[in-house]
Motif scaffolding. Structure first.
Motif, short mmCIF file in Angstrom:
data_model
loop_
_atom_site.label_atom_id
_atom_site.label_comp_id
_atom_site.label_asym_id
_atom_site.label_seq_id
_atom_site.Cartn_x
_atom_site.Cartn_y
_atom_site.Cartn_z
N ALA B 49 0.80 -1.06 -0.24
CA ALA B 49 -0.19 -0.09 0.02
C ALA B 49 0.66 1.18 0.10
CB ALA B 49 -0.90 0.13 1.15
N LEU B 50 1.86 1.36 0.76
CA LEU B 50 2.90 2.43 1.03
C LEU B 50 3.49 2.80 -0.43
CD1 LEU B 50 3.90 2.16 4.68
CD2 LEU B 50 2.74 4.28 3.59
N THR B 51 4.00 1.85 -1.01
CA THR B 51 4.42 1.64 -2.48
C THR B 51 3.82 2.45 -3.18
OG1 THR B 51 5.84 -0.24 -1.78
CG2 THR B 51 5.84 0.56 -4.17
N ALA B 52 2.55 2.09 -3.37
CA ALA B 52 1.50 2.61 -4.46
C ALA B 52 1.28 4.11 -3.89
CB ALA B 52 0.18 1.93 -4.43
N THR B 53 0.99 4.40 -2.76
CA THR B 53 0.79 5.71 -2.11
C THR B 53 1.81 6.58 -2.28
OG1 THR B 53 0.77 5.13 0.04
CG2 THR B 53 -1.48 5.43 -0.96
N PHE B 54 2.90 6.15 -2.01
CA PHE B 54 4.47 6.93 -2.12
C PHE B 54 4.49 7.58 -3.41
CE2 PHE B 54 8.70 8.29 -1.38
CZ PHE B 54 8.70 8.83 -0.25
N ILE B 55 4.38 6.79 -4.32
CA ILE B 55 4.72 7.20 -5.66
C ILE B 55 3.28 7.88 -6.10
CG2 ILE B 55 5.21 6.54 -7.87
CD1 ILE B 55 6.44 3.85 -6.61
N GLY B 56 2.23 7.20 -5.83
CA GLY B 56 1.29 7.85 -6.57
C GLY B 56 0.70 9.29 -6.14
N TYR B 57 0.78 9.44 -5.15
CA TYR B 57 0.60 10.73 -4.24
C TYR B 57 1.45 11.78 -4.98
CZ TYR B 57 -2.77 9.60 -0.46
OH TYR B 57 -4.09 9.17 0.27
N ARG B 58 2.76 11.54 -5.18
CA ARG B 58 3.60 12.54 -5.39
C ARG B 58 3.27 13.04 -7.08
NH1 ARG B 58 4.78 10.82 -1.56
NH2 ARG B 58 6.13 11.83 -0.17
N LEU B 59 2.63 11.89 -7.92
CA LEU B 59 2.46 12.22 -9.29
C LEU B 59 1.05 13.10 -9.07
CD1 LEU B 59 2.99 8.68 -10.80
CD2 LEU B 59 4.28 10.75 -11.00
N VAL B 60 -0.10 12.58 -8.18
CA VAL B 60 -1.22 13.31 -8.16
C VAL B 60 -1.21 14.69 -7.70
CG1 VAL B 60 -3.60 13.22 -7.06
CG2 VAL B 60 -2.55 11.28 -8.11
N LEU B 61 -0.27 14.81 -6.42
CA LEU B 61 -0.59 15.90 -5.89
C LEU B 61 0.39 17.25 -6.66
CD1 LEU B 61 -0.31 15.03 -2.06
CD2 LEU B 61 -2.11 15.82 -3.40
N LYS B 62 1.19 16.72 -7.64
CA LYS B 62 1.57 17.71 -8.56
C LYS B 62 0.54 18.57 -9.51
CE LYS B 62 6.21 15.80 -9.79
NZ LYS B 62 6.68 14.84 -10.59
N ARG B 63 -0.50 17.89 -9.71
CA ARG B 63 -1.64 18.58 -10.40
C ARG B 63 -2.22 19.53 -9.58
NH1 ARG B 63 -3.49 14.80 -14.26
NH2 ARG B 63 -5.54 15.89 -14.30
N PRO B 64 -2.73 20.77 -10.26
CA PRO B 64 -3.20 21.82 -9.58
C PRO B 64 -4.53 21.52 -8.90
CG PRO B 64 -3.71 21.96 -12.07
CD PRO B 64 -2.78 20.92 -11.59
N ALA B 65 -5.18 20.46 -9.38
CA ALA B 65 -6.72 20.33 -8.36
C ALA B 65 -7.06 18.46 -8.81
CB ALA B 65 -7.65 21.12 -8.90
N PRO B 66 -7.84 18.15 -8.05
CA PRO B 66 -8.33 16.76 -8.66
C PRO B 66 -9.12 16.79 -9.76
CG PRO B 66 -9.20 17.32 -6.49
CD PRO B 66 -8.17 18.48 -6.76
N LEU B 67 -9.51 15.89 -10.29
CA LEU B 67 -10.41 15.76 -11.66
C LEU B 67 -11.76 16.09 -11.30
CD1 LEU B 67 -9.61 12.08 -12.91
CD2 LEU B 67 -8.95 14.56 -13.77
N LEU B 68 -12.49 15.80 -9.96
CA LEU B 68 -13.82 16.17 -9.84
C LEU B 68 -13.97 16.99 -8.50
CD1 LEU B 68 -15.00 12.53 -10.19
CD2 LEU B 68 -15.07 14.23 -11.73
N ASP B 69 -13.04 17.92 -8.16
CA ASP B 69 -13.07 18.83 -7.17
C ASP B 69 -12.11 20.07 -7.73
OD1 ASP B 69 -13.96 20.30 -4.96
OD2 ASP B 69 -13.49 18.48 -3.61
N THR B 70 -12.44 21.20 -7.02
CA THR B 70 -11.56 22.42 -7.12
C THR B 70 -10.24 22.20 -6.43
OG1 THR B 70 -12.91 23.35 -5.50
CG2 THR B 70 -13.63 23.83 -7.74
N GLN B 71 -10.14 21.51 -5.08
CA GLN B 71 -8.72 21.65 -4.47
C GLN B 71 -8.90 20.26 -3.97
OE1 GLN B 71 -9.31 23.92 -0.86
NE2 GLN B 71 -11.56 23.90 -0.98
N PHE B 72 -7.63 19.87 -3.53
CA PHE B 72 -7.40 18.75 -2.71
C PHE B 72 -7.45 19.26 -1.08
CE2 PHE B 72 -4.29 18.31 -6.19
CZ PHE B 72 -4.74 16.96 -6.68
N HIS B 73 -8.17 18.12 -0.67
CA HIS B 73 -8.48 18.28 1.10
C HIS B 73 -7.70 17.65 1.77
CE1 HIS B 73 -12.47 19.94 -0.47
NE2 HIS B 73 -12.44 19.33 -1.24
#
Lengths: 141, 138
Positions: B49-73
């Motif tokens: 789980a940590l391998t997936a989130t450690f890499i995945g969060y870094r990719l996702v949180l580079k984006r300005p916002a999530p797909l279906l909301d205006t901001q990350f919470h």
């Protein structure tokens, strides 16, 4: 533990992590189950309540689907605490995760991968306290 | 879309918890039973789980916002206090006694067995009780 259990654990862990990443990518939310459950229990039936309720329904559906697909056998689940012990455990987990703002998924997976100092301390604390508790229950009582 | 995404992501999470056998309290307690027959499965699950989130969060949180909301919470609290540690210790006691944490508890409702139902009802009661005690509104 068998090699099969280790592989299943790793594969299941990757799915859990992938789900947490997808929740952040799509909704921008931390996949902390106790937080999602706690907010869903407030029963304010707005947009935020709906996604949380559906996420929790998805958990149950996922469990059902995996077992129906032969990936686990519900009859093999063993509850060493019994009914009364499980009820006491549930109360403690509910109170503890609410006061401590997180559980295994929120602090242990999402928080640690964000390098949160709070989540690291919380994870060390609940892991240590679970270790001591199991030692007392299994070897001293 | 938000609702469908939440349902599918929850489903994937539930499959992961079931495949890894984290829905089985005996296996979880086995991880903490160092003095007994130790079962390291939980470490493999956390590692995956940590391998997936450690890499995945870094990719996702580079984006300005999530797909279906205006901001990350994202949580903003930084303070490590007695409330955080005390709550975590209480949670650990409950986890050690029952071998069930909230995710597997909810997921294993699908088994139709009585124990997960009892666990989730007690979990909800403990959560609501603590919320009232903390005087929280949300």
């Amino acid at each position: 533990m068998s090699v099969a259990a280790a592989i299943a654990g790793l594969a299941g862990g990757l799915l859990i992590g992938a789900a947490a990443v997808l929740l952040m990518w799509s909704l921008g939310r931390i996949a902390g189950i106790c937080g999602i459950l706690g907010s869903a229990l407030t029963l304010k039936f707005d947009r935020d309540w709906r996604w949380r309720a559906l996420f929790l329904a998805g958990l149950v559906a996922g469990g059902w689907l995996a077992a129906a697909g032969g990936l686990n056998d519900w009859r093999a689940l063993t509850y060493p605490a019994g009914i009364v012990g499980t009820a006491i455990a549930g109360l403690l987990v509910g109170v503890g995760t609410t006061i401590g703002s997180g559980c295994t998924s929120g602090h242990g997976v999402c928080g640690l991968s964000r390098l949160s100092g709070r989540s690291l301390m919380a994870t060390l604390a609940f892991m240590a306290s679970a270790l001591v508790t199991v030692f007392i229950v299994r070897h001293l009582l | 879309m938000v609702e469908i995404a939440a349902l599918l992501v929850g489903l994937l999470f539930g499959v992961g918890l079931t495949v890894s056998d984290m829905v089985n309290p005996e296996r979880v307690i086995g991880f903490f039973d160092l003095a007994g027959s130790w079962d390291p499965t939980l470490a493999f699950v956390m590692g995956g789980a940590l391998t997936a989130t450690f890499i995945g969060y870094r990719l996702v949180l580079k984006r300005p916002a999530p797909l279906l909301d205006t901001q990350f919470h994202l949580p903003t609290a930084k303070v490590i206090d007695a409330r955080l540690i005390g709550g975590a210790v209480l949670f650990g006691i409950g986890w050690g006694v029952g071998g069930i944490c909230p995710g597997p508890g909810v997921t294993s409702l699908a088994s139709g067995r009585i124990e997960p139902l009892v666990f989730v009802i007690a979990l909800a009661a403990g959560t609501l009780g603590a919320k009232i005690w903390l005087g929280r509104k949300s």
